[in-house]
Design a protein around this motif. Structure first.
Motif, PDB file in Angstrom:
ATOM      1  N   SER A  59      -8.788   2.105 -63.515  1.00  0.00           N
ATOM      2  CA  SER A  59      -8.469   3.004 -62.405  1.00  0.00           C
ATOM      3  C   SER A  59      -6.956   3.069 -62.150  1.00  0.00           C
ATOM      4  O   SER A  59      -6.500   3.885 -61.357  1.00  0.00           O
ATOM      5  N   PRO A 118      -9.401  -5.173 -58.880  1.00  0.00           N
ATOM      6  CA  PRO A 118      -8.603  -6.296 -59.413  1.00  0.00           C
ATOM      7  C   PRO A 118      -7.097  -6.016 -59.520  1.00  0.00           C
ATOM      8  O   PRO A 118      -6.332  -6.896 -59.871  1.00  0.00           O
ATOM      9  N   GLY A 119      -6.657  -4.770 -59.222  1.00  0.00           N
ATOM     10  CA  GLY A 119      -5.207  -4.575 -59.151  1.00  0.00           C
ATOM     11  C   GLY A 119      -4.641  -3.425 -59.985  1.00  0.00           C
ATOM     12  O   GLY A 119      -3.435  -3.383 -60.209  1.00  0.00           O
ATOM     13  N   TRP A 171      -4.201  -0.295 -59.182  1.00  0.00           N
ATOM     14  CA  TRP A 171      -3.239   0.514 -58.406  1.00  0.00           C
ATOM     15  C   TRP A 171      -2.007  -0.335 -58.089  1.00  0.00           C
ATOM     16  O   TRP A 171      -0.880   0.140 -58.175  1.00  0.00           O
ATOM     17  N   GLY A 210      -9.844  -4.088 -44.972  1.00  0.00           N
ATOM     18  CA  GLY A 210      -8.840  -3.021 -45.033  1.00  0.00           C
ATOM     19  C   GLY A 210      -8.853  -2.113 -43.802  1.00  0.00           C
ATOM     20  O   GLY A 210      -7.861  -1.454 -43.504  1.00  0.00           O
ATOM     21  N   ASP A 218      -8.058   2.792 -52.164  1.00  0.00           N
ATOM     22  CA  ASP A 218      -9.123   3.160 -53.110  1.00  0.00           C
ATOM     23  C   ASP A 218     -10.445   2.504 -52.681  1.00  0.00           C
ATOM     24  O   ASP A 218     -11.281   2.181 -53.506  1.00  0.00           O
ATOM     25  N   MET A 219     -10.600   2.283 -51.367  1.00  0.00           N
ATOM     26  CA  MET A 219     -11.826   1.627 -50.880  1.00  0.00           C
ATOM     27  C   MET A 219     -12.994   2.602 -50.977  1.00  0.00           C
ATOM     28  O   MET A 219     -12.849   3.795 -50.677  1.00  0.00           O
TER      29      MET A 219
HETATM   30  C1  LIG Z   1     -12.774   0.975 -56.598  1.00  0.00           C
HETATM   31  S1  LIG Z   1     -12.357  -0.649 -56.244  1.00  0.00           S
HETATM   32  C2  LIG Z   1     -10.620  -0.619 -56.254  1.00  0.00           C
HETATM   33  C3  LIG Z   1     -10.020  -0.675 -57.611  1.00  0.00           C
HETATM   34  C4  LIG Z   1      -8.520  -0.814 -57.563  1.00  0.00           C
HETATM   35  N1  LIG Z   1      -7.890   0.347 -56.975  1.00  0.00           N
HETATM   36  C5  LIG Z   1      -7.965  -1.031 -58.938  1.00  0.00           C
HETATM   37  O1  LIG Z   1      -7.273  -0.139 -59.420  1.00  0.00           O
HETATM   38  O2  LIG Z   1      -8.182  -2.086 -59.526  1.00  0.00           O
HETATM   39  C6  LIG Z   1     -12.693  -0.750 -54.545  1.00  0.00           C
HETATM   40  C7  LIG Z   1     -12.287  -2.063 -53.924  1.00  0.00           C
HETATM   41  O3  LIG Z   1     -12.322  -1.882 -52.521  1.00  0.00           O
HETATM   42  C8  LIG Z   1     -12.696  -3.111 -51.941  1.00  0.00           C
HETATM   43  N2  LIG Z   1     -13.156  -2.854 -50.561  1.00  0.00           N
HETATM   44  C9  LIG Z   1     -14.219  -2.128 -50.164  1.00  0.00           C
HETATM   45  N3  LIG Z   1     -14.305  -2.148 -48.815  1.00  0.00           N
HETATM   46  C10 LIG Z   1     -13.250  -2.878 -48.389  1.00  0.00           C
HETATM   47  C11 LIG Z   1     -12.780  -3.250 -47.100  1.00  0.00           C
HETATM   48  N4  LIG Z   1     -13.414  -2.857 -45.994  1.00  0.00           N
HETATM   49  N5  LIG Z   1     -11.660  -3.999 -47.016  1.00  0.00           N
HETATM   50  C12 LIG Z   1     -11.005  -4.377 -48.133  1.00  0.00           C
HETATM   51  N6  LIG Z   1     -11.422  -4.064 -49.373  1.00  0.00           N
HETATM   52  C13 LIG Z   1     -12.526  -3.324 -49.489  1.00  0.00           C
HETATM   53  C14 LIG Z   1     -13.739  -3.666 -52.877  1.00  0.00           C
HETATM   54  O4  LIG Z   1     -13.823  -5.074 -52.752  1.00  0.00           O
HETATM   55  C15 LIG Z   1     -13.207  -3.235 -54.252  1.00  0.00           C
HETATM   56  O5  LIG Z   1     -12.472  -4.260 -54.860  1.00  0.00           O
END
Ligand SMILES: C[S@@+](CC[C@H](N)C(=O)[O-])C[C@H]1O[C@@H](n2cnc3c(N)ncnc32)[C@H](O)[C@@H]1O
Length: 354
Positions: free
Chosen positions: A186, A220-221, A223, A259, A275-276
């Motif tokens: 991503s 995992p990071g 972005w 978040g 990206d949540m």
């Molecule tokens: C699609 S993944 C993100 C991928 C990330 N952008 C990357 O490039 O690796 C969505 C993430 O949002 C986190 N997430 C979902 N709801 C959340 C919240 N309320 N607070 C913090 N993190 C949240 C999930 O744990 C997950 O790791």
């Protein structure tokens, strides 16, 4: 009969059709869309050629979220398999003189099968078009691009695109190389978002070494990797684990927090990225809160769209954000695009100038 051809991701034809219908009605150029499910494109016809042309000329391509590229098609052609060039040269409508040639096809399996045909056909066609003065001998990016959009080896739409009001990439797709050190695929979404939603001048002005950023839902990071690569310091918010390689850079602080509740510790955060996976309206309200409170200057975020009426949802969310910022008297800019690397989601850029 002329039409506007819009390219989109396969499966998003009805959203792309609803969007062009909406804008055409707003501009009082009434017409109808033809969209086959999973075809990767939409054809929009106004009730007169003049209106189709006026729609193409007056609508800013950047307003379209679901279209990857578009052009004004003057004719739909059935080509003679034994002499395609002659069939093309029978075009009755007047084409403007073009400065380049684009042979394209839908982003579907059937479309991709036309790739080598288009490559092979491109050179002889170009030669013939130059000879007939339809195309300049030397490429000229200031002139329109001649467009042929193939759905088979013998069927295409022929027309032209305005090089300043569309997507210059082949098939409207920006190809990016996956950086092997990035922890998730991503990462390409944020890379593409910076390339597509900002122009070069904006990238130089808004993305600056040493800035502070917050990444909500960071793990995992992928972005965060894009921000670190641009020499930023990142607060990564997520309960999950961050890639060790990113933590080792010393540019990332990981907070295992929600978040939606996290508030920045510092007052100089430039970028908020998010990206949540959450309801799009909830994410939009969160972005509005950050921008309205001055917790960040710029936001880049995804709206996840698992629902059917995706255009309506995006329209409502963007209106909520724009109206919310306007009510507070904040000068702002909001842009959105369904990027190539986006699946069931669109990416939004928002900026407040103070
Ligand atoms: C699609 S993944 C993100 C991928 C990330 N952008 C990357 O490039 O690796 C969505 C993430 O949002 C986190 N997430 C979902 N709801 C959340 C919240 N309320 N607070 C913090 N993190 C949240 C999930 O744990 C997950 O790791």
């Amino acid at each position: 009969m002329s039409s506007v051809i819009l390219y989109c991701r396969s499966g998003f034809e009805s959203d792309c059709a609803a969007e062009i219908q909406f804008h055409a009605e707003q501009l009082a150029y009434f017409g109808y869309a033809k969209a086959l499910a999973d075809s990767g494109f939409v054809e929009f016809n106004c009730y007169s050629h003049e209106h189709t042309q006026a729609l193409y000329q007056s609508l800013d391509f950047r307003q379209l979220v679901f279209a990857r590229h578009w052009f004004l098609a003057l004719e739909e052609l059935q080509l003679d398999e034994n002499n395609r060039i002659a069939s093309i040269l029978t075009l009755e409508q007047q084409l403007p003189k073009c400065g380049s040639l684009r042979l394209e096809y839908p982003d579907t399996n059937e479309g991709k099968a036309l790739s080598s045909f288009c490559k092979k056909f491109s050179r002889p066609l170009e030669k013939a078009l130059i000879k007939h003065h339809w195309l300049t001998a030397k490429a000229n990016s200031k002139l329109p691009a001649m467009q042929l959009f193939f759905t088979s080896g013998t069927h295409c739409w022929l027309g032209y695109s305005d090089t300043r009001n569309g997507n210059p990439q082949h098939n409207g797709i920006l190809r990016l190389k996956f950086p092997s050190q990035a922890p998730s695929r991503s990462t390409l979404k944020l890379d593409e978002a910076f390339m597509v939603l900002l122009n070069q001048q904006e990238r130089e002005q808004y993305l600056v070494n040493g800035q502070h950023a917050v990444d909500l839902g960071a793990c995992p990071g992928g972005w965060t990797y894009q921000l670190v690569r641009r020499n930023m310091f990142v607060a990564a918010i997520d309960n999950g684990p961050m890639a060790e390689s990113l933590m080792e850079t010393g540019q990332v602080q990981h907070y295992r927090e929600d978040g939606f509740k996290y508030q920045p510790e510092r007052s100089n955060v430039s970028w908020l990225v998010c990206d949540m996976v959450e309801r799009p309206a909830k994410v939009t309200k969160l972005m509005l809160k950050w921008l309205a409170n001055g917790w960040c200057q710029y936001a880049m975020f995804n709206l996840k769209l698992p629902m059917k009426q995706r255009f309506n949802e995006v329209q409502q969310d963007l209106t909520l954000l724009r109206e919310g910022l306007a009510e507070l008297g904040l000068q702002h800019e909001v842009r959105a695009k369904h990027l190539y690397h986006d699946r069931e989601e669109v990416t939004v850029f928002a900026r407040v100038s103070r």
